[in-house]
Design a protein around this motif. Structure first.
Motif, PDB file in Angstrom:
ATOM      1  N   THR A  82      41.578  40.647  34.399  1.00 19.54           N
ATOM      2  CA  THR A  82      40.504  41.209  35.209  1.00 19.54           C
ATOM      3  C   THR A  82      39.696  40.084  35.828  1.00 19.54           C
ATOM      4  OG1 THR A  82      40.276  43.282  33.979  1.00 19.54           O
ATOM      5  CG2 THR A  82      38.320  42.502  35.120  1.00 19.54           C
ATOM      6  N   VAL A  83      39.376  40.217  37.105  1.00 21.31           N
ATOM      7  CA  VAL A  83      38.504  39.281  37.809  1.00 21.31           C
ATOM      8  C   VAL A  83      37.165  39.971  38.029  1.00 21.31           C
ATOM      9  CG1 VAL A  83      38.148  37.945  39.920  1.00 21.31           C
ATOM     10  CG2 VAL A  83      40.445  38.150  38.932  1.00 21.31           C
ATOM     11  N   ALA A  84      36.083  39.328  37.594  1.00 20.72           N
ATOM     12  CA  ALA A  84      34.751  39.943  37.654  1.00 20.72           C
ATOM     13  C   ALA A  84      33.874  39.233  38.685  1.00 20.72           C
ATOM     14  CB  ALA A  84      34.089  39.902  36.285  1.00 20.72           C
ATOM     15  N   PRO A  85      33.757  39.784  39.901  1.00 20.07           N
ATOM     16  CA  PRO A  85      32.896  39.167  40.913  1.00 20.07           C
ATOM     17  C   PRO A  85      31.415  39.357  40.600  1.00 20.07           C
ATOM     18  CG  PRO A  85      34.527  40.650  41.885  1.00 20.07           C
ATOM     19  CD  PRO A  85      34.474  40.942  40.427  1.00 20.07           C
ATOM     20  N   GLY A  86      30.616  38.495  41.203  1.00 17.15           N
ATOM     21  CA  GLY A  86      29.168  38.659  41.188  1.00 17.15           C
ATOM     22  C   GLY A  86      28.698  39.073  42.567  1.00 17.15           C
TER      23      GLY A  86
ATOM     24  N   VAL B 215      25.471  32.870  47.806  1.00 18.33           N
ATOM     25  CA  VAL B 215      26.106  34.175  47.640  1.00 18.33           C
ATOM     26  C   VAL B 215      27.614  34.007  47.783  1.00 18.33           C
ATOM     27  CG1 VAL B 215      26.301  36.509  48.593  1.00 18.33           C
ATOM     28  CG2 VAL B 215      24.073  35.359  48.513  1.00 18.33           C
ATOM     29  N   GLY B 216      28.376  34.700  46.957  1.00 12.92           N
ATOM     30  CA  GLY B 216      29.824  34.612  47.019  1.00 12.92           C
ATOM     31  C   GLY B 216      30.388  35.263  48.274  1.00 12.92           C
ATOM     32  N   THR B 217      31.630  34.940  48.596  1.00 14.80           N
ATOM     33  CA  THR B 217      32.327  35.528  49.733  1.00 14.80           C
ATOM     34  C   THR B 217      33.599  36.216  49.239  1.00 14.80           C
ATOM     35  OG1 THR B 217      33.727  33.602  50.184  1.00 14.80           O
ATOM     36  CG2 THR B 217      31.516  33.621  51.175  1.00 14.80           C
ATOM     37  N   PRO B 218      34.135  37.155  50.006  1.00 12.18           N
ATOM     38  CA  PRO B 218      35.415  37.755  49.629  1.00 12.18           C
ATOM     39  C   PRO B 218      36.508  36.718  49.403  1.00 12.18           C
ATOM     40  CG  PRO B 218      34.394  39.088  51.313  1.00 12.18           C
ATOM     41  CD  PRO B 218      33.539  37.844  51.176  1.00 12.18           C
ATOM     42  N   ALA B 219      36.483  35.643  50.186  1.00 11.60           N
ATOM     43  CA  ALA B 219      37.498  34.599  50.024  1.00 11.60           C
ATOM     44  C   ALA B 219      37.397  33.937  48.658  1.00 11.60           C
ATOM     45  CB  ALA B 219      37.354  33.549  51.129  1.00 11.60           C
ATOM     46  N   ASP B 220      36.185  33.794  48.120  1.00  6.00           N
ATOM     47  CA  ASP B 220      36.017  33.225  46.777  1.00  6.00           C
ATOM     48  C   ASP B 220      36.751  34.057  45.737  1.00  6.00           C
ATOM     49  OD1 ASP B 220      34.299  31.118  47.594  1.00  6.00           O
ATOM     50  OD2 ASP B 220      32.565  32.464  47.531  1.00  6.00           O
ATOM     51  N   ILE B 221      36.601  35.370  45.827  1.00  2.71           N
ATOM     52  CA  ILE B 221      37.217  36.261  44.844  1.00  2.71           C
ATOM     53  C   ILE B 221      38.719  36.340  45.067  1.00  2.71           C
ATOM     54  CG2 ILE B 221      37.094  38.539  43.789  1.00  2.71           C
ATOM     55  CD1 ILE B 221      34.468  36.798  43.787  1.00  2.71           C
TER      56      ILE B 221
ATOM     57  N   THR C  69      26.356  33.624  37.649  1.00  2.49           N
ATOM     58  CA  THR C  69      25.188  34.481  37.857  1.00  2.49           C
ATOM     59  C   THR C  69      24.435  34.705  36.551  1.00  2.49           C
ATOM     60  OG1 THR C  69      26.319  35.668  39.651  1.00  2.49           O
ATOM     61  CG2 THR C  69      24.449  36.776  38.625  1.00  2.49           C
ATOM     62  N   TYR C  70      23.122  34.533  36.602  1.00  2.00           N
ATOM     63  CA  TYR C  70      22.233  34.826  35.480  1.00  2.00           C
ATOM     64  C   TYR C  70      22.692  34.169  34.177  1.00  2.00           C
ATOM     65  CZ  TYR C  70      20.161  38.422  38.451  1.00  2.00           C
ATOM     66  OH  TYR C  70      19.539  39.077  39.474  1.00  2.00           O
ATOM     67  N   LEU C  71      22.826  32.846  34.208  1.00  2.00           N
ATOM     68  CA  LEU C  71      23.220  32.123  32.990  1.00  2.00           C
ATOM     69  C   LEU C  71      22.026  31.732  32.140  1.00  2.00           C
ATOM     70  CD1 LEU C  71      26.008  29.778  34.410  1.00  2.00           C
ATOM     71  CD2 LEU C  71      26.247  32.016  33.298  1.00  2.00           C
ATOM     72  N   GLY C  72      20.820  31.953  32.653  1.00  2.00           N
ATOM     73  CA  GLY C  72      19.612  31.582  31.934  1.00  2.00           C
ATOM     74  C   GLY C  72      18.808  30.596  32.752  1.00  2.00           C
TER      75      GLY C  72
END
Length: 258
Positions: A185-189, A218-224, A250-253
């Motif tokens: 599974t690939v989990a995008p942000g 911000v991520g792009t579709p190409a990143d995923i 995303t949201y690592l602290g």
């Protein structure tokens, strides 16, 4: 991947379109599934063909009676017509909706059931029906979401569907591994898709998201799609049962103390 075939659900736009384009660029024949936007699906196929790749569309709306049957029948026909066999190498379960009506207080049974019908039931049975078409070296790649580890207002039911896909991935990995097939599974942000564009075009939204990212954009579709394309290759043959976090951190602290 010049002798491989792939089915990408929800391939007419956004992340799905980019996955189709990148798989085709590697040489795969790509079946582009879509729900109903003929023009968008046609554009995806045309973009692939203009770059020298091969693709064909499959129309079916998930969450309706016979949805998976429609996809598999069209897939088999399309593959036989173009390759002589109905062999499938890569299945990417990307299609999903995010029609949550709210959190625990605002969700409705109707919206909840539709979310699970499209986001969980359809890919579950699509995997079941696609497996007889796959052999050693096959790849099943599910698109999850970073919201399974981040509590976001109004995303509860949607996050539950994506958590279900992560659980599915881990639980069937042993069965598929015995056949030489991997599943991940690939989990995008946060990703700049058409659906997110209006929100992300606000400078404050961009700054807020970037400020909560390890990689400050911000991520792009190409990143995923690049992660998915890698998982589809022979080089990823030792990876299975994983959830690959493709959120850019995303949201690592807190980034800095003091």
């Amino acid at each position: 991947m010049t002798t491989r075939t792939a089915l990408v659900t929800g391939g007419s736009r956004g992340i799905g379109r980019e996955i189709c384009i990148q798989l085709a660029a590697q040489g795969a024949l790509v079946a582009v599934h879509y729900a109903g936007d003929d023009a968008a699906a046609r554009q995806t196929v045309e973009l692939i063909e203009a770059a020298g790749g091969s693709a064909f569309p499959i129309r079916a709306r998930f969450g309706e009676e016979g949805d998976v049957d429609t996809v598999i029948t069209a897939l088999e026909e399309g593959l036989r017509e173009r390759t002589g066999t109905a062999h499938l190498d890569v299945l990417v379960n990307n299609a999903a909706i995010n029609d949550s009506a709210g959190g625990i207080d605002g969700e409705t049974p109707e919206a909840f059931d539709r979310l699970f019908a499209v986001n969980v039931r359809a890919p579950f049975f699509l995997i079941q029906r696609a497996l007889p078409l796959m052999g050693a070296g096959g790849r099943v790649i599910n698109i999850g979401s970073g919201v399974t580890r981040i509590a976001l207002p109004g995303e509860l039911a949607y996050a539950m569907t994506k958590a279900a896909m992560a659980t599915l991935t881990r639980n069937v990995a042993n069965d598929l591994g015995a056949r030489g097939i991997t599943i991940n599974t690939v989990a995008p942000g946060p990703t700049r898709t058409e659906r997110m564009a209006a929100f992300l075009d606000h400078p404050q939204a961009q700054a807020a998201i970037a400020g909560n990212q390890a990689i400050e954009r911000v991520g792009t579709p190409a990143d995923i799609a690049a992660v998915v394309a890698f998982l589809a290759t022979d080089a990823a043959g030792w990876l299975t049962a994983n959830v690959l976090d493709a959120t850019g951190g995303t949201y690592l602290g807190p980034k800095r103390m003091g």
